[in-house]
Design a protein around this motif. Structure first.
Motif, PDB file in Angstrom:
ATOM      1  N   UNK A  19      12.985   7.549 -69.177  1.00  0.00           N
ATOM      2  CA  UNK A  19      13.485   6.173 -69.231  1.00  0.00           C
ATOM      3  C   UNK A  19      14.944   6.133 -69.692  1.00  0.00           C
ATOM      4  N   UNK A  20      15.292   7.009 -70.617  1.00  0.00           N
ATOM      5  CA  UNK A  20      16.692   7.076 -71.050  1.00  0.00           C
ATOM      6  C   UNK A  20      17.607   7.488 -69.917  1.00  0.00           C
ATOM      7  N   UNK A  21      17.182   8.479 -69.135  1.00  0.00           N
ATOM      8  CA  UNK A  21      17.969   8.886 -67.976  1.00  0.00           C
ATOM      9  C   UNK A  21      18.083   7.787 -66.938  1.00  0.00           C
ATOM     10  N   UNK A  22      16.992   7.078 -66.725  1.00  0.00           N
ATOM     11  CA  UNK A  22      17.021   5.969 -65.763  1.00  0.00           C
ATOM     12  C   UNK A  22      17.944   4.858 -66.248  1.00  0.00           C
ATOM     13  N   UNK A  23      17.944   4.596 -67.548  1.00  0.00           N
ATOM     14  CA  UNK A  23      18.828   3.563 -68.096  1.00  0.00           C
ATOM     15  C   UNK A  23      20.294   3.971 -67.942  1.00  0.00           C
ATOM     16  N   UNK A  24      20.610   5.235 -68.191  1.00  0.00           N
ATOM     17  CA  UNK A  24      21.994   5.696 -68.022  1.00  0.00           C
ATOM     18  C   UNK A  24      22.443   5.618 -66.568  1.00  0.00           C
ATOM     19  N   UNK A  25      21.571   6.050 -65.660  1.00  0.00           N
ATOM     20  CA  UNK A  25      21.920   5.974 -64.236  1.00  0.00           C
ATOM     21  C   UNK A  25      22.126   4.532 -63.801  1.00  0.00           C
ATOM     22  N   UNK A  26      21.254   3.646 -64.220  1.00  0.00           N
ATOM     23  CA  UNK A  26      21.379   2.236 -63.843  1.00  0.00           C
ATOM     24  C   UNK A  26      22.653   1.631 -64.438  1.00  0.00           C
TER      25      UNK A  26
ATOM     26  N   UNK B 220      20.751  -3.475 -63.484  1.00  0.00           N
ATOM     27  CA  UNK B 220      20.138  -3.825 -64.775  1.00  0.00           C
ATOM     28  C   UNK B 220      19.556  -2.570 -65.443  1.00  0.00           C
ATOM     29  N   UNK B 221      19.894  -2.364 -66.688  1.00  0.00           N
ATOM     30  CA  UNK B 221      19.494  -1.153 -67.399  1.00  0.00           C
ATOM     31  C   UNK B 221      18.735  -1.439 -68.687  1.00  0.00           C
ATOM     32  N   UNK B 222      18.599  -2.697 -69.068  1.00  0.00           N
ATOM     33  CA  UNK B 222      18.023  -3.038 -70.364  1.00  0.00           C
ATOM     34  C   UNK B 222      16.532  -2.659 -70.457  1.00  0.00           C
ATOM     35  N   UNK B 223      15.781  -2.864 -69.392  1.00  0.00           N
ATOM     36  CA  UNK B 223      14.346  -2.558 -69.437  1.00  0.00           C
ATOM     37  C   UNK B 223      14.079  -1.071 -69.666  1.00  0.00           C
ATOM     38  N   UNK B 224      14.672  -0.161 -68.885  1.00  0.00           N
ATOM     39  CA  UNK B 224      14.396   1.255 -69.166  1.00  0.00           C
ATOM     40  C   UNK B 224      14.904   1.689 -70.542  1.00  0.00           C
ATOM     41  N   UNK B 225      15.994   1.088 -71.007  1.00  0.00           N
ATOM     42  CA  UNK B 225      16.496   1.425 -72.336  1.00  0.00           C
ATOM     43  C   UNK B 225      15.513   0.962 -73.413  1.00  0.00           C
ATOM     44  N   UNK B 226      14.907  -0.196 -73.219  1.00  0.00           N
ATOM     45  CA  UNK B 226      13.930  -0.701 -74.189  1.00  0.00           C
ATOM     46  C   UNK B 226      12.670   0.166 -74.190  1.00  0.00           C
TER      47      UNK B 226
END
Length: 93
Positions: free
Chosen positions: A54-61, A67-73
């Motif tokens: 999820x952290x990697x997905x948030x960084x890529x997004x 939108x990157x807030x959901x994977x970061x959360x």
């Protein structure tokens, strides 16, 4: 019907049954403790994998402007759960 303690001493057979029951409970307690340790390790591995992904997905997004807030959360929640497992393990030691 009287169900209180006996007035006479327990005989050898009763003592043997009580000893057997205590041993059975001790084996069950040890088996359950090992089971919970295995479950905790599997949970920790799954949470670590999910946090990493999820952290990697948030960084890529975030880099691509999506939108990157959901994977970061999700990643943050997994890290908090991992910390909770670590604190619980340390308290038990």
């Amino acid at each position: 019907m009287y169900t209180g303690p006996r007035d006479e001493e327990p005989d050898e057979r009763d003592a043997e049954l009580l000893r057997y029951e205590r041993e059975r409970r001790e084996r069950a307690r040890r088996r359950d403790a090992v089971s919970w340790r295995i479950i905790a390790w599997v949970m920790a591995g799954a949470l670590a994998l999910l946090a990493y992904d999820s952290g990697g997905a948030a960084l890529d997004a975030h880099r691509q402007g999506r939108p990157w807030l959901y994977p970061a959360a999700v990643s943050a929640a997994c890290v908090l759960c991992l910390l909770g497992l670590a604190v619980r393990a340390l308290r038990r030691r």
